[in-house]
Design a protein around this motif. Structure first.
Motif, PDB file in Angstrom:
ATOM      1  N   ARG A 169       0.804  -1.236  -0.053  1.00  0.00           N
ATOM      2  CA  ARG A 169      -0.038  -0.075   0.033  1.00  0.00           C
ATOM      3  C   ARG A 169       0.892   1.253   0.127  1.00  0.00           C
ATOM      4  O   ARG A 169       0.488   2.241  -0.700  1.00  0.00           O
ATOM      5  N   ARG A 187       1.141   4.146  -3.098  1.00  0.00           N
ATOM      6  CA  ARG A 187       1.162   5.542  -2.896  1.00  0.00           C
ATOM      7  C   ARG A 187       2.343   6.291  -3.426  1.00  0.00           C
ATOM      8  O   ARG A 187       2.260   7.559  -3.958  1.00  0.00           O
ATOM      9  N   ASN A 188       3.526   5.723  -3.163  1.00  0.00           N
ATOM     10  CA  ASN A 188       4.666   6.267  -3.795  1.00  0.00           C
ATOM     11  C   ASN A 188       5.835   5.532  -4.498  1.00  0.00           C
ATOM     12  O   ASN A 188       6.434   4.934  -3.704  1.00  0.00           O
TER      13      ASN A 188
END
Length: 238
Positions: free
Chosen positions: A38, A42-43
């Protein structure tokens, strides 16, 4: 972890159950690995987190491979796990698995589930670290997914196992072709018929993929989300 493993070894349960419980202890890594996925979703430039994911997922995959080559191989050699002619859907899988008993089937399918998960976690790490898909990992995911499908003919009559086997069918779905995915969806629906009360919604592709991706960190859970996201696949990303 050491205390848990010690307690299992000291218990009076059968050897198969000991192997199963040891596997479940090691599988407590699952939520942490999903969290790392996760974070890099996101990055995608976070190579440090991706490296940690790769390290931890590799350790899990190595443990599972060792168990496959020793514990499950020994069960196959003893005849507790056998391949027989598939009389229910021979065109799809000429052979299927039979098991000596419920615990053996449980160990086999639990190992299958976590082996598929390990492949998916490693794929996510490699996507960041290597910027390409690893064909070997996809082949491994498919190999273990096929184990799940070949176990289904025996398992479908084992109603106590049906709910536990749901996860195995959900995570195996992703590796299937069109015909195999249809088989998975139909199998999930049949298993639901033994549950009281039955679940909400239907096992359509969006539903299955929403679950498979959420539980591997590839699709976020939202605390206040409508149940349609899980049961009807609303908002599922490809």
């Amino acid at each position: 972890m050491t205390a848990l493993h010690g307690a299992i070894d000291a218990s009076n349960v059968t050897l198969v159950f000991k192997h199963l419980y040891h596997l479940w202890v090691e599988a407590t890594a699952w939520p942490g690995l999903a969290r790392l996925v996760r974070l890099i979703r996101r990055n995608p430039a976070d190579t440090i987190t991706a490296a940690e994911l790769h390290l931890r997922a590799t350790a899990l995959a190595k443990l599972l491979r060792n168990q496959d080559e020793t514990v499950l191989a020994a069960l196959a050699d003893s005849g507790a796990i056998t391949k027989v002619v598939n009389t229910t859907c021979p065109d799809l899988f000429p052979k299927c698995y039979e098991f000596a008993d419920f615990p053996t089937a449980k160990l086999f399918t639990t190992h299958t589930l976590f082996s598929i998960l390990a492949c998916r976690f490693l794929q996510e790490a490699d996507h960041v670290l290597c910027s390409h898909e690893d064909s070997f990992l996809e082949a491994e995911a498919r190999r273990f997914s096929k184990r799940a499908w070949m176990a289904y003919p025996w398992l479908q009559s084992q109603i106590p196992l049906a709910v536990d086997f749901t996860g195995c069918m959900v995570f195996s779905y992703e590796a299937g072709n069109e015909e195999e995915r249809k088989f998975c969806a139909e199998g999930l629906t049949k298993m639901d018929s033994s549950r009281h009360p039955p679940p909400i919604g239907q096992w359509v592709e969006a539903t299955i993929m929403a679950n498979a991706k959420a539980y591997t960190g590839r699709l976020p859970f939202i605390k206040t989300q409508d149940s349609k996201i899980e049961y009807d696949g609303v908002g599922c990303r490809s």
